[in-house]
Scaffold this motif. Structure first.
Motif, PDB file in Angstrom:
ATOM      1  N   THR A  96       0.854  -1.167   0.000  1.00 35.69           N
ATOM      2  CA  THR A  96       0.000   0.000   0.000  1.00 35.69           C
ATOM      3  C   THR A  96       0.896   1.225   0.000  1.00 35.69           C
ATOM      4  O   THR A  96       1.859   1.320   0.752  1.00 35.69           O
ATOM      5  CB  THR A  96      -0.913   0.002   1.235  1.00 35.69           C
ATOM      6  N   TRP A  97       0.569   2.144  -0.866  1.00 33.56           N
ATOM      7  CA  TRP A  97       1.366   3.343  -1.030  1.00 33.56           C
ATOM      8  C   TRP A  97       0.452   4.540  -0.844  1.00 33.56           C
ATOM      9  O   TRP A  97      -0.681   4.552  -1.323  1.00 33.56           O
ATOM     10  CB  TRP A  97       1.984   3.330  -2.426  1.00 33.56           C
ATOM     11  N   GLU A  98       0.933   5.525  -0.153  1.00 31.89           N
ATOM     12  CA  GLU A  98       0.164   6.745   0.059  1.00 31.89           C
ATOM     13  C   GLU A  98       0.917   7.913  -0.573  1.00 31.89           C
ATOM     14  O   GLU A  98       2.133   8.017  -0.436  1.00 31.89           O
ATOM     15  CB  GLU A  98      -0.048   7.004   1.553  1.00 31.89           C
ATOM     16  N   PRO A  99       0.183   8.792  -1.238  1.00 35.66           N
ATOM     17  CA  PRO A  99       0.839   9.947  -1.871  1.00 35.66           C
ATOM     18  C   PRO A  99       1.311  10.960  -0.837  1.00 35.66           C
ATOM     19  O   PRO A  99       0.762  11.043   0.262  1.00 35.66           O
ATOM     20  CB  PRO A  99      -0.270  10.541  -2.734  1.00 35.66           C
ATOM     21  N   THR A 100       2.293  11.726  -1.224  1.00 42.08           N
ATOM     22  CA  THR A 100       2.739  12.835  -0.381  1.00 42.08           C
ATOM     23  C   THR A 100       1.679  13.938  -0.467  1.00 42.08           C
ATOM     24  O   THR A 100       0.868  13.946  -1.405  1.00 42.08           O
ATOM     25  CB  THR A 100       4.091  13.396  -0.865  1.00 42.08           C
ATOM     26  N   PRO A 101       1.675  14.852   0.469  1.00 44.78           N
ATOM     27  CA  PRO A 101       0.706  15.961   0.381  1.00 44.78           C
ATOM     28  C   PRO A 101       0.813  16.741  -0.931  1.00 44.78           C
ATOM     29  O   PRO A 101      -0.206  17.149  -1.495  1.00 44.78           O
ATOM     30  CB  PRO A 101       1.075  16.840   1.586  1.00 44.78           C
ATOM     31  N   SER A 102       2.023  16.920  -1.444  1.00 44.35           N
ATOM     32  CA  SER A 102       2.171  17.664  -2.710  1.00 44.35           C
ATOM     33  C   SER A 102       1.616  16.866  -3.895  1.00 44.35           C
ATOM     34  O   SER A 102       1.033  17.450  -4.816  1.00 44.35           O
ATOM     35  CB  SER A 102       3.630  18.054  -2.953  1.00 44.35           C
ATOM     36  N   GLU A 103       1.780  15.533  -3.871  1.00 42.66           N
ATOM     37  CA  GLU A 103       1.199  14.708  -4.942  1.00 42.66           C
ATOM     38  C   GLU A 103      -0.323  14.765  -4.884  1.00 42.66           C
ATOM     39  O   GLU A 103      -0.982  14.947  -5.916  1.00 42.66           O
ATOM     40  CB  GLU A 103       1.661  13.255  -4.812  1.00 42.66           C
ATOM     41  N   ARG A 104      -0.846  14.627  -3.679  1.00 37.00           N
ATOM     42  CA  ARG A 104      -2.305  14.680  -3.512  1.00 37.00           C
ATOM     43  C   ARG A 104      -2.847  16.026  -3.979  1.00 37.00           C
ATOM     44  O   ARG A 104      -3.868  16.086  -4.664  1.00 37.00           O
ATOM     45  CB  ARG A 104      -2.667  14.443  -2.044  1.00 37.00           C
ATOM     46  N   LYS A 105      -2.139  17.099  -3.654  1.00 41.29           N
ATOM     47  CA  LYS A 105      -2.552  18.441  -4.082  1.00 41.29           C
ATOM     48  C   LYS A 105      -2.569  18.537  -5.609  1.00 41.29           C
ATOM     49  O   LYS A 105      -3.501  19.088  -6.198  1.00 41.29           O
ATOM     50  CB  LYS A 105      -1.603  19.491  -3.489  1.00 41.29           C
ATOM     51  N   LYS A 106      -1.543  17.964  -6.244  1.00 44.28           N
ATOM     52  CA  LYS A 106      -1.475  17.970  -7.705  1.00 44.28           C
ATOM     53  C   LYS A 106      -2.666  17.218  -8.295  1.00 44.28           C
ATOM     54  O   LYS A 106      -3.272  17.659  -9.261  1.00 44.28           O
ATOM     55  CB  LYS A 106      -0.164  17.343  -8.182  1.00 44.28           C
ATOM     56  N   TRP A 107      -3.015  16.070  -7.716  1.00 44.18           N
ATOM     57  CA  TRP A 107      -4.138  15.286  -8.220  1.00 44.18           C
ATOM     58  C   TRP A 107      -5.446  16.057  -8.098  1.00 44.18           C
ATOM     59  O   TRP A 107      -6.279  16.016  -8.994  1.00 44.18           O
ATOM     60  CB  TRP A 107      -4.244  13.960  -7.481  1.00 44.18           C
ATOM     61  N   VAL A 108      -5.604  16.762  -6.985  1.00 46.94           N
ATOM     62  CA  VAL A 108      -6.809  17.579  -6.788  1.00 46.94           C
ATOM     63  C   VAL A 108      -6.850  18.694  -7.834  1.00 46.94           C
ATOM     64  O   VAL A 108      -7.908  18.965  -8.424  1.00 46.94           O
ATOM     65  CB  VAL A 108      -6.866  18.156  -5.350  1.00 46.94           C
ATOM     66  N   GLU A 109      -5.704  19.314  -8.095  1.00 48.05           N
ATOM     67  CA  GLU A 109      -5.635  20.370  -9.109  1.00 48.05           C
ATOM     68  C   GLU A 109      -5.979  19.832 -10.491  1.00 48.05           C
ATOM     69  O   GLU A 109      -6.692  20.484 -11.261  1.00 48.05           O
ATOM     70  CB  GLU A 109      -4.246  21.014  -9.114  1.00 48.05           C
ATOM     71  N   VAL A 110      -5.483  18.652 -10.810  1.00 45.35           N
ATOM     72  CA  VAL A 110      -5.798  18.032 -12.102  1.00 45.35           C
ATOM     73  C   VAL A 110      -7.291  17.726 -12.179  1.00 45.35           C
ATOM     74  O   VAL A 110      -7.931  17.980 -13.209  1.00 45.35           O
ATOM     75  CB  VAL A 110      -4.950  16.753 -12.344  1.00 45.35           C
ATOM     76  N   PHE A 111      -7.855  17.203 -11.094  1.00 44.66           N
ATOM     77  CA  PHE A 111      -9.296  16.939 -11.062  1.00 44.66           C
ATOM     78  C   PHE A 111     -10.071  18.217 -11.366  1.00 44.66           C
ATOM     79  O   PHE A 111     -10.953  18.234 -12.221  1.00 44.66           O
ATOM     80  CB  PHE A 111      -9.718  16.385  -9.700  1.00 44.66           C
ATOM     81  N   LYS A 112      -9.728  19.293 -10.666  1.00 47.83           N
ATOM     82  CA  LYS A 112     -10.440  20.561 -10.851  1.00 47.83           C
ATOM     83  C   LYS A 112     -10.261  21.108 -12.263  1.00 47.83           C
ATOM     84  O   LYS A 112     -11.211  21.625 -12.864  1.00 47.83           O
ATOM     85  CB  LYS A 112      -9.980  21.584  -9.819  1.00 47.83           C
ATOM     86  N   ALA A 113      -9.050  20.984 -12.805  1.00 42.06           N
ATOM     87  CA  ALA A 113      -8.784  21.480 -14.157  1.00 42.06           C
ATOM     88  C   ALA A 113      -9.550  20.676 -15.210  1.00 42.06           C
ATOM     89  O   ALA A 113      -9.984  21.230 -16.229  1.00 42.06           O
ATOM     90  CB  ALA A 113      -7.286  21.434 -14.448  1.00 42.06           C
TER      91      ALA A 113
END
Length: 168
Positions: free
Chosen positions: A12-29
């Motif tokens: 199991t791998w968990e993203p770093t806060p910066s990776e998670r933030k990037k994914w949220v930004e991509v979702f929103k974009a």
């Protein structure tokens, strides 16, 4: 089988806060019109943005069929979970490739039985020879393991090596 006992499964791998933030930004974009979800086409654009490839129709159908049927698309939480799993699988595949490359000391793109035996003698010196032959033959040959004793010239390609670890 040996690899499943040794734990050759994705961790199991968990993203770093910066990776998670990037994914949220991509979702929103990719969420055209700020609907709060990604349509099939939005999802494809997001995958291209994050992973550099356009998902196949089969992959898109699989993802769309796995989401909550009461929603019109992929919600942010579902998207983050999907991306995490894809990233986890990508890291696992890269780890397997790295191990294969370390075993392939002559950079031929395949492993001989001798390469396989030498590698296992270094990383697991007490592992019985029978197990090494069984693992090698299960990937290199569609016949029982004992046939390896009579056919020393078979090679194990990257694809066969990867398949053995995935099946395990």
């Amino acid at each position: 089988m040996f690899f499943s006992q040794a734990g050759a499964r994705p961790r199991t791998w968990e993203p770093t806060p910066s990776e998670r933030k990037k994914w949220v930004e991509v979702f929103k974009a990719c969420d055209e019109d700020n609907k709060g979800y990604l349509s099939r086409e939005d999802f494809k654009v997001a995958v291209v943005t994050l992973f550099g490839y356009k998902p196949s129709k089969i992959e898109a159908n699989s993802v769309m069929s796995s989401i909550n049927p009461n929603t019109s698309g992929i919600l942010l939480g579902e998207f983050l979970n999907i991306v995490r799993k894809k990233k986890e699988a990508q890291l696992y595949r890269n780890e397997i490739r790295h191990i294969f490359t370390a075993f392939d000391r002559h950079y031929r793109g395949y492993l001989t039985l001798e390469d396989f035996q030498k590698a296992f003698k270094q990383v697991a010196p007490k592992l019985p020879e029978r197990i090494i032959l069984e693992v090698f033959s299960s990937a290199a040959l569609p016949v029982p393991a004992f046939s390896v004793l009579f056919r020393w010239s078979f090679n194990l390609s990257w694809h066969q090596y990867h398949t053995v670890l995935i099946k395990s």
